[in-house]
Design a protein around this motif. Sequence first.
Motif, short mmCIF file in Angstrom:
data_model
loop_
_atom_site.label_atom_id
_atom_site.label_comp_id
_atom_site.label_asym_id
_atom_site.label_seq_id
_atom_site.Cartn_x
_atom_site.Cartn_y
_atom_site.Cartn_z
N ALA A 269 22.69 -21.15 48.32
CA ALA A 269 21.88 -20.15 47.59
C ALA A 269 22.05 -18.76 48.19
N LEU A 270 22.36 -18.71 49.50
CA LEU A 270 22.47 -17.40 50.15
C LEU A 270 23.72 -16.65 49.72
N PHE A 271 24.78 -17.38 49.44
CA PHE A 271 26.00 -16.72 48.94
C PHE A 271 25.72 -16.04 47.61
N MET A 272 24.95 -16.74 46.78
CA MET A 272 24.61 -16.17 45.47
C MET A 272 23.72 -14.93 45.65
N ALA A 273 22.82 -15.03 46.65
CA ALA A 273 21.87 -13.93 46.86
C ALA A 273 22.56 -12.63 47.28
N VAL A 274 23.71 -12.75 47.99
CA VAL A 274 24.44 -11.54 48.42
C VAL A 274 24.81 -10.70 47.21
N LEU A 275 25.19 -11.37 46.12
CA LEU A 275 25.71 -10.66 44.96
C LEU A 275 24.61 -10.20 44.01
N GLU A 276 23.39 -10.61 44.28
CA GLU A 276 22.31 -10.39 43.32
C GLU A 276 21.82 -8.94 43.29
N ASN A 277 21.48 -8.49 42.11
CA ASN A 277 21.04 -7.11 41.92
C ASN A 277 19.54 -7.02 41.59
N ILE B 61 28.49 -12.25 53.95
CA ILE B 61 28.68 -11.15 53.00
C ILE B 61 30.12 -11.16 52.47
N LEU B 62 31.08 -11.33 53.37
CA LEU B 62 32.49 -11.23 52.95
C LEU B 62 32.89 -12.40 52.05
N ILE B 63 32.45 -13.61 52.41
CA ILE B 63 32.80 -14.78 51.56
C ILE B 63 32.15 -14.62 50.19
N ALA B 64 30.88 -14.19 50.20
CA ALA B 64 30.18 -14.03 48.92
C ALA B 64 30.88 -12.98 48.06
#
Lengths: 584, 86
Positions: A269-277, B61-64
């Motif tokens: 879920a954290l990977f998705m959160a990085v991209l979230e606006n 951050i970089l992987i995402a």
Amino acid sequence: MISWIHPGLVICLGGFLIPFIPWPKVKKAYFLLLPVAGLTILVLTSMGTFGTIPPWPAALHKWNVPFLQYTLDIARINKLSILFAYIYVIAAFCMNIYALGVKNDWEHVAAMIYVGSALGAVFAGDLFTLFFCLEIMSWAPFFLLLFRGTKKAMGAAFRYILWHHFSGICILAGILIHLNLSGSIEFAHMPWGWGGKYLGSNLMLLGFIINAATTPFHSWLSDTYSEATPSGSVYMTAFTTKTAIFCLIVTFSGVPLLMWLGAIQSVFALFMAVLENDGRRLCSYHIISQIGYMVAGVGMGTEMGINGAASHALCHIVYNALLYMGAGCALVVVGTAKFNRLGGLYKYMPIAFWLYMVGGFSISGFPLFNGFISKAMTIEAAEFIQRPIIYLLLEGATVGTFLHTGLKLPWNIWLQGREEPPPDIRSKLNDSALNTPVHMLIGMGILAFLCIFMGVYPKILYDMLPYPVEYVPFTVTRVFSITQMFVFTFLGFWFLRKLVRGYPTYVLDTDWLVRMPGGLFIKFCKVPLIAFGSYLDKQIMKVAETFIVSIRSPNIEARLTPMAIGFGVLVSLLLLSVFLFLKI
Amino acid sequence: MNKLRTYPRSQFWKLYYACLVVSLILDLFWLYTHVFHYHFSFQYLPQFFALFGLFGCMLLILIAKGMGIFIVVDEDYYQKKSRGLN
């Protein structure tokens, strides 16, 4: 003598009266009084007014109702259910304060049904009562979404109900298969394994993990929670997923699959959160991530794991409601929670910022905040059972949580290195540091106090947990390691802060795999299927016309009589042969 | 109470640098005086948690961002798709 009063029933039925109270002040007082009434019943129950609560897992049974050839156990009071019930009513009270400004009374009714049915589920002692309460629970948020009034929210409401009907059907099918095999409707620990023998258990497990938003079934949560009304979404953060965790603790503790799913979920879920606006969608991903800790704790199945899962569920309700309230403040005051449109709000909403930060520090697990006392317990449970990969995943999720909720969200909404917000946002703000409605700040303030109080004095929580707690959270090792980790997480964030800025984009999630085929199916129905239908229609009309033309012809009788006799004989012969075939 | 103030930027940085330096020194000091009690051997590496926090955050951050190439779409992606259906 009344044997017991069900707090869920009081809140649920009491909620229906809200729209019929004509005096606004009385209405508000009554709305706040409902969770207080629930809390009073719980306090009396804990004090032993209705009987002594035995040590976990034994329970006090009230309200046994005959149903078909079974007996429904509507009120099973044990340490775990009373613990969840306490936090539900306390959170509901704070949420009600936050929602006092809502004009639509029916939104309050939906919220109270939601709270009441969640209480019904945690006190359920049999699977039928549980299923019934879970079904009511799935409908209340549907209305909280609909009341937002936007087209997007309406779409989200229908998707929400589809997901929850699917999980509901899985649970019901599981219950019926389990009942057929074991003859018992008791809501208790289920046998688990692979193969047909465990089909019922696996279906129930599937239903619960969908409700708990476990990866890969997590996307309904991020999709829908951010579309509800500002106060509606705050209610939604607390009850559905935590009730699912409660169900998992009761039925599937110690299932290793859950430990892995939970650990993966906490990081994914954290990977998705990085991209979230969107601020509220980001918080949704953090609900998913935090639930990962709970699911992992349940999967570990040790006393420490279960205690960690239960205590984290409770702490999570408190700080996550606070986070949603913080992001909701921006939405209420300036009309958006999108990062690309915000920044520099600190000057105009400083109290909301600091209260939000209490939630941010709590969810990250800073020492002296409530996330620390529960999260550290689950992580240490993974260390005790010597699972380094699970440990690294959960610890990594801690880093990501602080990165997003402690840094990315406050940076993008309140700071972004600016002293003033963009002009279109500035025009919606008064020249005051108190732009946030006071009732919202009070709701947030109470939750922030609870976050710190539980973090400083964990004994109050630990004494209520199902198993006795020997765990000491404030050791030099734990306090130092987590503090140092956060200090350096900030450094990483600062180096890459430009990469976590908001852009007006949308992040596709696993629901794409369902929504795209769904869309294609609708497209198939709308274009080729309709075309085929009209083609068939035309052909039938042609045949009918030919028939009419031949009927109108003068010598039709002479032509049709032998045809009709022949056709009649054929049908009779066919029917006779089918009958004989079946008979044989 | 209602007075408009910006956030305490300079105080924050002073406090932050102090924490950074103190944490690096304390880690080494407590590690070699055997104050820490960890469960896995890799946790005893000097500055393990500092490196875990720093690189964990940057990697995340970089992987995402890499994943973003495939999964980030326009804000009205689903609306456009559903308009296509009508």
